[in-house]
Structures are given as structure tokens and as C-alpha cells.
Design a protein around this motif. Structure first.
Motif, mmCIF file in Angstrom:
data_model
loop_
_atom_site.group_PDB
_atom_site.id
_atom_site.type_symbol
_atom_site.label_atom_id
_atom_site.label_comp_id
_atom_site.label_asym_id
_atom_site.label_seq_id
_atom_site.Cartn_x
_atom_site.Cartn_y
_atom_site.Cartn_z
ATOM 1 N N GLY A 59 -6.958 -0.384 4.823
ATOM 2 C CA GLY A 59 -5.880 -0.132 5.774
ATOM 3 C C GLY A 59 -5.525 1.342 5.856
ATOM 4 O O GLY A 59 -5.338 1.895 6.946
ATOM 5 N N TYR A 66 -7.330 -3.948 0.114
ATOM 6 C CA TYR A 66 -6.680 -3.982 1.425
ATOM 7 C C TYR A 66 -5.943 -2.677 1.718
ATOM 8 O O TYR A 66 -5.856 -2.240 2.876
ATOM 9 N N LYS A 67 -5.427 -2.032 0.674
ATOM 10 C CA LYS A 67 -4.752 -0.756 0.879
ATOM 11 C C LYS A 67 -5.751 0.360 1.145
ATOM 12 O O LYS A 67 -5.482 1.264 1.953
#
Length: 257
Positions: free
Chosen positions: A159, A155-156
Motif C-alpha cells: 500500500g 499490506y503496508k
């Protein structure tokens, strides 16, 4: 703050980092430390961060070859603790203010949680000097696949890539990892910044990059390894993302005037 004449100032944001602080500090190369002052800023930690610093200092002093060497080593380190947790932005502002007061030419932010490579500081300072830079950021995405290999959560990665792509459409200088906290600044640039107007939160790094970009200071990046272990992040990704979008919007508005 009293310290010998120095070229480099390294401030270390430290919040509940008793497991990693000693190792981070031990990786600063002797050649860098000889020209530097290191300020650990404890943001109201509730664990044994202070004791970890004391253990590191005690071990290093004990291993010094003589009393004079021990005194010299101790003169390069300082520990400051906020009584209450004040947030990452407050730590960065304090670190920059103390760095400017020290008279150092370059000021580096080295996180105490071990995510960023202290052993790379020498390379970064040399690049700042040799290329006459004002801001040099470590990139975990400059080498394809490095972030994944280093354990950065999916997710990092997604994102960060999304936000960086938006930012690169807006800002003059194109970077691959605008959300890395491993940054070295020139005092020449930081002297132009009103610290009181900067963000109190994690987006302060982006804010400083945006200011340097808008004022056409020299910005560059170098690759760094990605390191994710079991450390707990204090970053709220939703609020951080919204703050980043606000920075982008402000830059877009400014560019129209």
C-alpha cells in the motif's frame, strides 16, 4: 511552557505507550538533549503512559551525579496530557505550536511507540543544519529490503509503495517513504503554515510535506531502520488511503492553476 534557550524541540505523540515510552526517551543522545526540549504529548491514554514517563524521569534523576545535574536533566523534559483522545493531527498541531513558541530552530516529531529511531535525531538535526533543509523525513525504503527485514507487514509495504508512486507523479520532490512519521522541520517553514487549517488525522504529515513541496522549501530524506513489534496501530488504513488520494487530487488541481 518554560524551558532554557534551545536549538531543537522534540515533541513525542504518546497514546497507550506505557511499554515503549521510557525506552524511546532513553535513546535520545545526551549531545542532542543538551540542546533540546522534549515535550511528551499524551493523547488521552487509558494505560500507564503517565506512570511510564514518571518512572523514566525518576530513574534518570536518581542516576544523576549531583542535584544540579538532576535539575538540569528535568528542565529538558515536559509532559502534557489531553483529557480526551483528540487524534494524531491535534497532537502534531500542539507539538508544532509549542515548538514554535519555544524559539527552537528545528522541530522534530518522535513517536512514543518505538517505531522510529530516537538515536538518529542527532544525525537528522545535523543534516538540517549543514544542508540548510526545511523538512527531513526518515525513509524505511531508502535501503532495499529494509522494510521487510524490519517486520513491516506486507499490506503496508504494498500500500505504501502504491501511494508513494502516485504521490511522486504529482509532487515536485521525489521521496521513497512519504508515509514515515519520523520528520524534522525547520521553524522557518512551519511559521508559514496555518495550523488551524491542517488535517486532524494521520494525513497531517503528508499535508505538511505537500505544503513544503508547493512552496518550494528544501525537502530531503535519510534512511532509517524499520521497527515493527507487537504494538497496536491506531491507523485506519482505508480512511488514511482515501485521505492520501484526496491530497494528491488537491495537488493536481492546484498545479493546473
Amino acid at each position: 511552557m518554560s524551558c532554557p534557550a534551545i536549538d531543537y524541540f522534540i515533541f513525542v505523540p504518546a497514546y497507550n505507550v506505557e511499554k515503549t515510552l521510557g525506552e524511546v526517551l532513553s535513546k535520545i543522545e545526551e549531545s542532542v538533549l543538551a540542546r533540546a526540549h522534549v515535550l511528551v504529548i499524551d493523547d488521552g491514554s487509558r494505560d500507564g503512559t503517565a506512570q511510564a514517563f514518571e518512572r523514566f524521569m525518576s530513574i534518570c534523576v536518581e542516576n544523576a551525579e549531583c542535584a544540579e545535574n538532576a535539575r538540569d536533566f528535568k528542565s529538558h523534559f515536559e509532559y502534557l496530557k489531553f483529557e480526551q483522545n483528540s487524534g494524531y493531527g491535534a497532537v502534531v498541531k500542539k507539538g508544532i505550536a509549542e515548538g514554535l513558541a519555544s524559539g527552537a530552530a528545528f522541530i522534530a516529531c518522535l513517536h512514543g511507540d518505538g517505531q522510529y529511531p530516537a538515536e538518529k535525531l542527532g544525525e537528522f538535526f545535523a543534516e538540517m543544519e549543514n544542508c540548510n533543509l526545511d523538512l527531513l523525513q526518515g525513509s524505511r525504503h531508502a535501503v532495499a529490503g529494509e522494510a521487510k527485514r524490519g517486520g513491516m507487514p506486507l499490506y503496508k509495504r504494498i500500500g505504501g509503495a502504491f501511494l508513494t508512486a502516485l504521490e511522486n507523479l504529482t509532487f515536485r520532490v521525489k521521496l521513497t517513504d512519504r508515509h514515515s512519521g519520523f520528520i524534522v522541520y525547520s521553524s522557518r517553514f512551519l511559521k508559514t503554515v496555518d495550523l488551524n487549517r491542517l488535517s486532524p488525522s494521520f494525513d497531517i504529515d503528508l499535508e505538511l510535506i505537500a505544503i513544503a513541496d508547493a512552496r518550494r522549501f528544501a525537502i530531503a530524506e535519510l534512511p532509517i531502520p524499520t521497527r515493527y513489534a507487537d504494538e497496536k496501530s491506531n491507523l485506519n488504513v482505508v480512511s488514511y488511503g482515501l485521505r492520501v488520494l484526496r491530497q494528491i487530487w488537491r495537488r493536481m488541481l492546484a498545479s493546473k492553476h
